[in-house]
Write an enzyme that holds these catalytic residues in place. Structure first.
Site, PDB file in Angstrom:
ATOM      1  N   ASP A  67     -38.370   7.490  -2.492  1.00 15.60           N
ATOM      2  CA  ASP A  67     -37.009   7.625  -1.985  1.00 15.60           C
ATOM      3  C   ASP A  67     -36.499   6.308  -1.410  1.00 15.60           C
ATOM      4  O   ASP A  67     -37.239   5.330  -1.310  1.00 15.60           O
ATOM      5  CB  ASP A  67     -36.929   8.763  -0.942  1.00 15.60           C
ATOM      6  CG  ASP A  67     -38.164   8.835  -0.030  1.00 15.60           C
ATOM      7  OD1 ASP A  67     -38.882   7.830   0.067  1.00 15.60           O
ATOM      8  OD2 ASP A  67     -38.386   9.890   0.566  1.00 15.60           O
ATOM      9  N   ASP A 136     -39.691  19.418   9.035  1.00 11.57           N
ATOM     10  CA  ASP A 136     -38.932  20.544   8.467  1.00 11.57           C
ATOM     11  C   ASP A 136     -39.413  20.909   7.067  1.00 11.57           C
ATOM     12  O   ASP A 136     -38.763  21.690   6.373  1.00 11.57           O
ATOM     13  CB  ASP A 136     -37.430  20.233   8.458  1.00 11.57           C
ATOM     14  CG  ASP A 136     -37.076  19.025   7.588  1.00 11.57           C
ATOM     15  OD1 ASP A 136     -37.989  18.423   6.963  1.00 11.57           O
ATOM     16  OD2 ASP A 136     -35.884  18.677   7.523  1.00 11.57           O
ATOM     17  N   HIS A 138     -39.750  18.788   4.468  1.00  8.01           N
ATOM     18  CA  HIS A 138     -39.247  18.004   3.329  1.00  8.01           C
ATOM     19  C   HIS A 138     -40.388  17.220   2.674  1.00  8.01           C
ATOM     20  O   HIS A 138     -41.331  16.808   3.346  1.00  8.01           O
ATOM     21  CB  HIS A 138     -38.068  17.098   3.708  1.00  8.01           C
ATOM     22  CG  HIS A 138     -38.380  15.948   4.615  1.00  8.01           C
ATOM     23  ND1 HIS A 138     -37.734  15.740   5.817  1.00  8.01           N
ATOM     24  CD2 HIS A 138     -39.256  14.912   4.495  1.00  8.01           C
ATOM     25  CE1 HIS A 138     -38.202  14.640   6.385  1.00  8.01           C
ATOM     26  NE2 HIS A 138     -39.127  14.124   5.608  1.00  8.01           N
ATOM     27  N   GLU A 143     -34.572  17.881   1.555  1.00  2.39           N
ATOM     28  CA  GLU A 143     -34.434  18.652   2.780  1.00  2.39           C
ATOM     29  C   GLU A 143     -34.326  20.148   2.434  1.00  2.39           C
ATOM     30  O   GLU A 143     -34.191  20.514   1.262  1.00  2.39           O
ATOM     31  CB  GLU A 143     -33.180  18.178   3.526  1.00  2.39           C
ATOM     32  CG  GLU A 143     -33.256  16.728   4.012  1.00  2.39           C
ATOM     33  CD  GLU A 143     -34.135  16.538   5.258  1.00  2.39           C
ATOM     34  OE1 GLU A 143     -35.102  17.316   5.446  1.00  2.39           O
ATOM     35  OE2 GLU A 143     -33.874  15.599   6.030  1.00  2.39           O
TER      36      GLU A 143
HETATM   37  C1  F6R Z   1     -41.220   8.961   2.764  1.00  2.00           C
HETATM   38  C2  F6R Z   1     -40.979  10.353   2.514  1.00  2.00           C
HETATM   39  C3  F6R Z   1     -40.960  11.377   3.593  1.00  2.00           C
HETATM   40  C4  F6R Z   1     -42.058  11.194   4.628  1.00  2.00           C
HETATM   41  C5  F6R Z   1     -41.902  12.234   5.742  1.00  2.00           C
HETATM   42  C6  F6R Z   1     -42.966  12.092   6.791  1.00  2.00           C
HETATM   43  O1  F6R Z   1     -41.181   8.235   1.546  1.00  2.00           O
HETATM   44  O2  F6R Z   1     -40.790  10.677   1.401  1.00  2.00           O
HETATM   45  O3  F6R Z   1     -41.069  12.652   3.017  1.00  2.00           O
HETATM   46  O4  F6R Z   1     -43.303  11.337   4.001  1.00  2.00           O
HETATM   47  O5  F6R Z   1     -40.645  12.083   6.326  1.00  2.00           O
HETATM   48  O6  F6R Z   1     -42.778  10.885   7.458  1.00  2.00           O
HETATM   49  P1  F6R Z   1     -43.926  10.283   8.375  1.00  2.00           P
HETATM   50  O7  F6R Z   1     -45.045   9.947   7.481  1.00  2.00           O
HETATM   51  O8  F6R Z   1     -43.310   9.042   8.981  1.00  2.00           O
HETATM   52  O9  F6R Z   1     -44.273  11.326   9.375  1.00  2.00           O
END
Ligand code: F6R
Length: 261
Positions: A67, A136, A138, A143
């Site tokens: 992303d 959440d 994702h 989302e």
């Molecule tokens: C990042 C991504 C997100 C993160 C998620 C968890 O490329 O795709 O899905 O993996 O927001 O973030 P962290 O690892 O910072 O807790």
């Protein structure tokens, strides 16, 4: 689905680093799906160590980021393009131009999303996709209520995710972009092996829902239940709400050694 419960995030990162090393040994031209955020950093450190100490080579491999933010200035240190370069691409020997990310700066966003899907397909698809999970549920930046068939597209971040990610932006919510480009849930499900990692108590509810809850677009990570080869690697804290935790541990400890994750 396999659930691997490990004592520490270092143990889990080494298991995933080992699986990627095995993949690259079997197929030096493997295509890796790269996540950002805090969760995969230990895996990247482990891969760098294997590159430096054991000669693990990425020279023929390719990488695709999950992303990208929309609206950050080009070259912003928290853009995911910059993070992927800094945390893994520049630390090993990927060939120049072999690590890609969605183009959050494109004038024509829908065209850039289509091109990204085409680039993944042209590379032969992703062999192993590293995933973190949002509080959440994702995956990527899909989302709640993301279509489980979705492909790369623009999404709006929830307030929860923006608050969670403010730590990368001087704890200033106003600096956190509202929009992102992300591989869709459908894109992610096309990868041949999904490896979702989670550390710490604040991921425990998302992991409970991912592993033991019903499949629902309200919690996009539950889509991993639809995949033929999904591995969830969690520390004890992230596993703390799993009702069948002891069975998952027994299963992992007693699986045939040749099976890997
Ligand atoms: C990042 C991504 C997100 C993160 C998620 C968890 O490329 O795709 O899905 O993996 O927001 O973030 P962290 O690892 O910072 O807790």
């Amino acid at each position: 689905m396999e659930v691997v419960v490990v004592p520490t995030k270092k143990d889990g990162s080494e298991i995933v680093g080992g699986a990627i090393a095995d993949l690259l040994t079997r197929n030096p031209a493997a295509v890796l799906g790269l996540a950002t955020g805090s969760t995969p950093l230990g895996v990247y450190d482990d891969l760098v160590r294997r590159h430096n100490d054991d000669g693990l080579s990425f020279a023929q491999a390719k990488g695709f980021a999950l992303d990208e933010y929309v609206g950050l200035p080009a070259g912003h240190p928290e853009s995911y393009r910059a993070v992927i370069q800094r945390e893994i691409a520049e630390r090993v020997n990927f060939a120049p131009g072999s690590v890609h990310g969605p183009d959050g700066w494109a004038a024509d966003i829908p065209a850039a999303c289509t091109e990204y899907e085409e680039a993944i397909n042209a590379a032969g698809g992703i062999d192993l996709q590293i995933l973190g999970v949002g509080t959440d549920g994702h995956i990527g930046f899909n989302e709640p209520i993301s279509s489980l068939a979705s492909l790369t597209r623009i999404k709006t971040l929830t307030e929860q995710t923006r608050e969670d990610n403010a730590r990368f932006f001087d704890d200033d919510l106003s600096q956190v972009p509202t929009h992102v480009l992300t591989q869709g849930v459908g894109t992610i499900l096309r990868a041949r092996h999904l490896v979702l990692l989670a550390w710490g108590e604040n991921k425990a509810e998302a992991i409970r829902a991912t592993v033991e809850g019903p499949v629902t677009s309200m919690i996009p990570s539950t889509a991993l239940q639809l995949h033929q080869h999904a591995t969830i690697v969690v520390d004890e804290a992230a596993a703390s709400l799993l009702s069948d935790r002891e069975h998952y541990k027994w299963t992992y400890e007693n699986k045939p050694a040749w099976q890997g994750i």
